[in-house]
Design a protein around this motif. Structure first.
Motif, PDB file in Angstrom:
ATOM      1  N   GLY A   3       2.895  19.913  17.420  1.00  0.00           N
ATOM      2  CA  GLY A   3       4.327  19.770  17.611  1.00  0.00           C
ATOM      3  C   GLY A   3       5.077  20.648  16.633  1.00  0.00           C
ATOM      4  N   VAL A   4       6.351  20.330  16.436  1.00  0.00           N
ATOM      5  CA  VAL A   4       7.174  21.054  15.482  1.00  0.00           C
ATOM      6  C   VAL A   4       6.818  20.557  14.075  1.00  0.00           C
ATOM      7  N   SER A   5       6.570  21.484  13.180  1.00  0.00           N
ATOM      8  CA  SER A   5       6.286  21.087  11.811  1.00  0.00           C
ATOM      9  C   SER A   5       7.328  21.670  10.867  1.00  0.00           C
ATOM     10  N   GLN A   6       7.556  20.965   9.792  1.00  0.00           N
ATOM     11  CA  GLN A   6       8.531  21.397   8.794  1.00  0.00           C
ATOM     12  C   GLN A   6       7.927  21.233   7.409  1.00  0.00           C
ATOM     13  N   SER A   7       8.319  22.139   6.529  1.00  0.00           N
ATOM     14  CA  SER A   7       7.869  22.021   5.142  1.00  0.00           C
ATOM     15  C   SER A   7       8.940  22.547   4.204  1.00  0.00           C
ATOM     16  N   PRO A   8       9.032  22.001   2.987  1.00  0.00           N
ATOM     17  CA  PRO A   8       8.322  20.795   2.573  1.00  0.00           C
ATOM     18  C   PRO A   8       8.898  19.553   3.245  1.00  0.00           C
ATOM     19  N   ARG A   9       8.235  18.444   3.139  1.00  0.00           N
ATOM     20  CA  ARG A   9       8.775  17.206   3.689  1.00  0.00           C
ATOM     21  C   ARG A   9       9.847  16.628   2.767  1.00  0.00           C
ATOM     22  N   TYR A  10       9.695  16.843   1.493  1.00  0.00           N
ATOM     23  CA  TYR A  10      10.652  16.360   0.500  1.00  0.00           C
ATOM     24  C   TYR A  10      10.919  17.481  -0.496  1.00  0.00           C
ATOM     25  N   LYS A  11      12.190  17.577  -0.891  1.00  0.00           N
ATOM     26  CA  LYS A  11      12.561  18.600  -1.860  1.00  0.00           C
ATOM     27  C   LYS A  11      13.628  18.029  -2.769  1.00  0.00           C
ATOM     28  N   VAL A  12      13.372  18.093  -4.056  1.00  0.00           N
ATOM     29  CA  VAL A  12      14.374  17.708  -5.041  1.00  0.00           C
ATOM     30  C   VAL A  12      14.819  18.980  -5.742  1.00  0.00           C
ATOM     31  N   ALA A  13      16.107  19.199  -5.769  1.00  0.00           N
ATOM     32  CA  ALA A  13      16.644  20.406  -6.396  1.00  0.00           C
ATOM     33  C   ALA A  13      17.736  20.026  -7.381  1.00  0.00           C
ATOM     34  N   LYS A  14      17.830  20.808  -8.417  1.00  0.00           N
ATOM     35  CA  LYS A  14      18.955  20.637  -9.339  1.00  0.00           C
ATOM     36  C   LYS A  14      20.150  21.377  -8.764  1.00  0.00           C
ATOM     37  N   ARG A  15      21.308  20.829  -9.007  1.00  0.00           N
ATOM     38  CA  ARG A  15      22.518  21.466  -8.498  1.00  0.00           C
ATOM     39  C   ARG A  15      22.575  22.919  -8.965  1.00  0.00           C
ATOM     40  N   GLY A  16      22.845  23.796  -8.022  1.00  0.00           N
ATOM     41  CA  GLY A  16      22.912  25.215  -8.337  1.00  0.00           C
ATOM     42  C   GLY A  16      21.657  25.997  -7.974  1.00  0.00           C
ATOM     43  N   GLN A  17      20.577  25.276  -7.710  1.00  0.00           N
ATOM     44  CA  GLN A  17      19.341  25.957  -7.310  1.00  0.00           C
ATOM     45  C   GLN A  17      19.414  26.390  -5.859  1.00  0.00           C
ATOM     46  N   ASP A  18      18.616  27.396  -5.522  1.00  0.00           N
ATOM     47  CA  ASP A  18      18.460  27.814  -4.141  1.00  0.00           C
ATOM     48  C   ASP A  18      17.235  27.117  -3.558  1.00  0.00           C
ATOM     49  N   VAL A  19      17.305  26.746  -2.285  1.00  0.00           N
ATOM     50  CA  VAL A  19      16.161  26.140  -1.615  1.00  0.00           C
ATOM     51  C   VAL A  19      15.917  26.843  -0.277  1.00  0.00           C
ATOM     52  N   ALA A  20      14.663  26.777   0.167  1.00  0.00           N
ATOM     53  CA  ALA A  20      14.285  27.345   1.467  1.00  0.00           C
ATOM     54  C   ALA A  20      13.471  26.319   2.221  1.00  0.00           C
ATOM     55  N   LEU A  21      13.889  26.032   3.419  1.00  0.00           N
ATOM     56  CA  LEU A  21      13.235  25.045   4.265  1.00  0.00           C
ATOM     57  C   LEU A  21      12.633  25.763   5.463  1.00  0.00           C
ATOM     58  N   ARG A  22      11.392  25.416   5.770  1.00  0.00           N
ATOM     59  CA  ARG A  22      10.669  26.134   6.813  1.00  0.00           C
ATOM     60  C   ARG A  22      10.480  25.276   8.048  1.00  0.00           C
ATOM     61  N   CYS A  23      10.544  25.936   9.197  1.00  0.00           N
ATOM     62  CA  CYS A  23      10.293  25.252  10.469  1.00  0.00           C
ATOM     63  C   CYS A  23       9.314  26.081  11.298  1.00  0.00           C
TER      64      CYS A  23
END
Lengths: 115, 115
Positions: A3-23
């Motif tokens: 099926g459709v997968s996503q990663s990471p399942r959980y992400k904790v970031a500090k304010r101001g950080q950049d994040v990347a979510l994959r699908c």
């Protein structure tokens, strides 16, 4: 099949950080969607790809949000300079075609917490 | 803009009994699709049932059926012989017929099934 997968399942970031979510959508699916789901709410549309073309990004809440799907398969949602209000579950969905009747298949989501 | 309203934040049903979840929507379009999605605690949304607006006959899928009232813009979900596995968030959603990149979700109804 997968099926459709996503990663990471959980992400904790500090304010101001950049994040990347994959699908990773279902193989062969033309359409790909990103949604933001706040706690206790329904998913809200962020952006839509038809193959590699981003045809609709009207739901992106600010220019800190950016999405791409360069080869028409895997997609990445990037959030720059994260803010606390970005905390939510980010859902990815894919569908085989482009018409309104198409079933959207959802991934498990990425839960983002910005501290 | 299309809106979807679910007026019941929470519902409860005894195992083996029947429960009806309400949904109303607002649209100026005549061709569209309506969906009920189920989101268990694991958070992966799955399609429960779909209704084409041009069809007068109500959709059914095993224990799940809908009452589609086009003039009233109402689309309720009936779950018969409720099972413990039916416990989840249920989202009503609307999609314009000719493109699927504008799916709108309601806020959801949390269904509890009591043994």
């Amino acid at each position: 099949g997968a099926g459709v997968s996503q990663s990471p399942r959980y992400k904790v970031a500090k304010r101001g950080q950049d994040v990347a979510l994959r699908c990773d959508p279902i193989s062969g699916h033309v359409s790909l969607f990103w949604y933001q789901q706040a706690l206790g709410q329904g998913p809200e549309f962020l952006t839509y790809f038809q193959n590699e073309a981003q045809l609709d990004k009207s739901g992106l809440p600010s220019d800190r949000f950016f999405a791409e799907r360069p080869e028409g398969s895997v997609s990445t949602l990037k959030i720059q300079r994260t803010q606390q209000e970005d905390s939510a579950v980010y859902l990815c969905a894919s569908s085989l075609g482009v018409a309104g009747v198409e079933t959207q298949y959802f991934g498990p989501g990425t839960r983002l917490l910005v501290l | 803009a299309q809106t979807v309203t679910q007026s019941q934040p929470e519902m409860s049903v005894q195992e083996a009994e029947t429960v009806t979840l309400s949904c109303t929507y607002d649209t100026s379009e005549s061709d569209y699709y309506l969906f009920w999605y189920k989101q268990p605690p694991s958070r992966q949304m799955i399609l429960v049932i779909r209704q084409e607006a041009y069809k007068q006959q109500n959709a059914t899928e095993n224990r799940f059926s809908v009452n589609f009232q086009k003039a009233a813009k109402s689309f309720s979900l009936k779950i018969s012989d409720s099972q413990l596995g039916d416990a989840a968030m249920y989202f009503c959603a609307y999609s314009f017929a000719y493109n699927n990149n504008d799916m709108r979700f309601g806020a959801g109804t949390r269904l509890t099934v009591k043994p």
